[in-house]
Scaffold this active site. Sequence first.
Site, PDB file in Angstrom:
ATOM      1  N   PHE A 136      10.546  -5.491  -7.735  1.00  0.00           N
ATOM      2  CA  PHE A 136      11.320  -4.401  -6.753  1.00  0.00           C
ATOM      3  C   PHE A 136      11.376  -4.837  -5.284  1.00  0.00           C
ATOM      4  O   PHE A 136      10.314  -4.591  -4.790  1.00  0.00           O
ATOM      5  CB  PHE A 136      11.099  -3.015  -7.148  1.00  0.00           C
ATOM      6  CG  PHE A 136      12.264  -2.258  -6.440  1.00  0.00           C
ATOM      7  CD1 PHE A 136      13.374  -1.910  -7.556  1.00  0.00           C
ATOM      8  CD2 PHE A 136      12.170  -1.618  -5.461  1.00  0.00           C
ATOM      9  CE1 PHE A 136      14.864  -1.221  -7.143  1.00  0.00           C
ATOM     10  CE2 PHE A 136      13.237  -0.621  -4.907  1.00  0.00           C
ATOM     11  CZ  PHE A 136      14.370  -0.618  -5.745  1.00  0.00           C
ATOM     12  N   ASP A 221       5.259  -8.110  -0.128  1.00  0.00           N
ATOM     13  CA  ASP A 221       6.026  -6.963  -0.191  1.00  0.00           C
ATOM     14  C   ASP A 221       5.082  -5.856  -0.411  1.00  0.00           C
ATOM     15  O   ASP A 221       4.603  -5.571  -1.496  1.00  0.00           O
ATOM     16  CB  ASP A 221       7.173  -6.863  -1.230  1.00  0.00           C
ATOM     17  CG  ASP A 221       7.924  -5.402  -1.261  1.00  0.00           C
ATOM     18  OD1 ASP A 221       7.273  -4.776  -0.624  1.00  0.00           O
ATOM     19  OD2 ASP A 221       9.221  -5.517  -1.724  1.00  0.00           O
ATOM     20  N   LYS A 250       7.526   2.950   3.572  1.00  0.00           N
ATOM     21  CA  LYS A 250       7.120   4.015   2.802  1.00  0.00           C
ATOM     22  C   LYS A 250       6.172   4.852   3.711  1.00  0.00           C
ATOM     23  O   LYS A 250       6.462   5.641   4.409  1.00  0.00           O
ATOM     24  CB  LYS A 250       6.556   3.749   1.357  1.00  0.00           C
ATOM     25  CG  LYS A 250       7.684   3.363   0.499  1.00  0.00           C
ATOM     26  CD  LYS A 250       7.206   3.318  -0.999  1.00  0.00           C
ATOM     27  CE  LYS A 250       8.045   2.982  -2.005  1.00  0.00           C
ATOM     28  NZ  LYS A 250       9.030   3.979  -2.328  1.00  0.00           N
TER      29      LYS A 250
HETATM   30  C1  LIG Z   1       7.903  -2.814  -3.301  1.00  0.00           C
HETATM   31  C2  LIG Z   1       8.854  -2.117  -2.711  1.00  0.00           C
HETATM   32  N1  LIG Z   1       9.670  -2.944  -1.794  1.00  0.00           N
HETATM   33  C3  LIG Z   1      10.552  -2.417  -1.271  1.00  0.00           C
HETATM   34  C4  LIG Z   1      11.158  -0.933  -1.696  1.00  0.00           C
HETATM   35  C5  LIG Z   1      12.683  -0.796  -1.155  1.00  0.00           C
HETATM   36  O1  LIG Z   1      12.101   0.332  -0.257  1.00  0.00           O
HETATM   37  P1  LIG Z   1      13.370   1.376   0.523  1.00  0.00           P
HETATM   38  O2  LIG Z   1      13.665   2.201  -0.752  1.00  0.00           O
HETATM   39  O3  LIG Z   1      12.580   2.076   1.808  1.00  0.00           O
HETATM   40  O4  LIG Z   1      14.534   0.594   1.116  1.00  0.00           O
HETATM   41  C6  LIG Z   1      10.620  -0.266  -2.538  1.00  0.00           C
HETATM   42  C7  LIG Z   1      10.927   1.044  -2.815  1.00  0.00           C
HETATM   43  O5  LIG Z   1      10.490   1.585  -3.841  1.00  0.00           O
HETATM   44  C8  LIG Z   1       9.446  -0.942  -3.127  1.00  0.00           C
HETATM   45  O6  LIG Z   1       8.599  -0.324  -3.845  1.00  0.00           O
END
Ligand SMILES: Cc1ncc(COP(=O)(O)O)c(C=O)c1O
Length: 397
Positions: A136, A221, A250
């Site tokens: 994700f 990520d 986050k």
């Molecule tokens: C690993 C990861 N990357 C990216 C995101 C996306 O982040 P945002 O919701 O702040 O755009 C998330 C959100 O859950 C995530 O868990």
Amino acid sequence: MVGWIERAEKVLFQTYARFPLVFTKGEGARLWDDQGRCFLDLVAGLAVCNVGHCHPKVVRAIQEQSSKLLHVSNFYYNAPMVELAERLVSLSFADRVFFCNSGAEANEGAIKLARKFAKDRGKDSSFEIITMNGSFHGRTMATLTATAQEKYHKGFEPMVEGFRYVPFGDLDALKEAISPRTCAVMVEPIQGEGGVRLAPPGYLKGVRELCDKEGILLILDEVQTGMGRTGTLFAHESEGVTPHVMTLAKGIAGGIPMGVVLATEDVAMSLTPGTHASTFGGNPVAAAAANAVLEILIDDNLLEQMAPVARSLKQGLERIAEKYPELVVEVRGRGLMLGMELKEPCRPVVEGCMRRGVLVNCTVEKVLRLVPPLVITLEDVEEALQAIEAAMVEAYG
Ligand SMILES: Cc1ncc(COP(=O)(O)O)c(C=O)c1O
């Protein structure tokens, strides 16, 4: 008077299946709703409120900064942004950082950076990014495409060109997929939305070695795994690996929106003036909040203090799993990013916990995900475990 929920249902996009709770106050690991009910929060704004709700140091930093300067254009500098960049550089592999507002935006930046880095080296046809099944990375078109889960793509096709997927944890499959078209590999150290899934030991190291051999970038990520969530400031630290590029969001600013792209010097220099930007990136209030978060995690030793609590939560979950083998598949995770995979959908367990005043999350339908504030106490852990066990027995026992 019509309540907040009825009013919300009339005017908000119906993008979330929300629970009927309206929160008005937070402190540490606790939340209070508009009926005055208190909840133990093991969701933490979905792995955001790592230092707890309304940590006094974060609140003070925001108050002080907001009385001086709320915003200034990136045509200019501001002190909290510079201070934060210096801290992040000193605490990580990175030489430079780029500030934005969310995880998706940080990953967009990382994707653009990887493409530009390849172009700058004369590799005009190297633009493909390999990501992992179950990953994700966000909901913008490029990060949605990077997210290798079909259910999120449905209805939004055509997806963006230049992404390819391989099984998470499978080095041979990755090796096979890398081609002259590849410019980067993007991976979460632990898949969060994908169900708190860990790769086999040595996987990240193997990915980095492959990237080095092929002359492509490793993008980690760490939007969910970063900022102490897994017990170290960044999850990759415990794997003895560094990436070329990392993304954060986050937990970084304690609940204030912020995203960051971090990179080594040679990579970062590919984004020259005018090639990338974000109006609110490096906002002084968000940066002041993030500086306070780092102070709490590092200088106040929260990272050290969380270890026994994290251990106790995992052991407690493992005890539940042993006691109810007919209900639980396995317990997994690191630090305070824990998952308990159930044999049945976990929504009734989430609801049962909620009735007992404990908030937990469910991902990929059957994985109970626990990502509490890192300030959670041993007593909180006991309360959470009792609620989870009781809710499981009530739902499926
Ligand atoms: C690993 C990861 N990357 C990216 C995101 C996306 O982040 P945002 O919701 O702040 O755009 C998330 C959100 O859950 C995530 O868990």
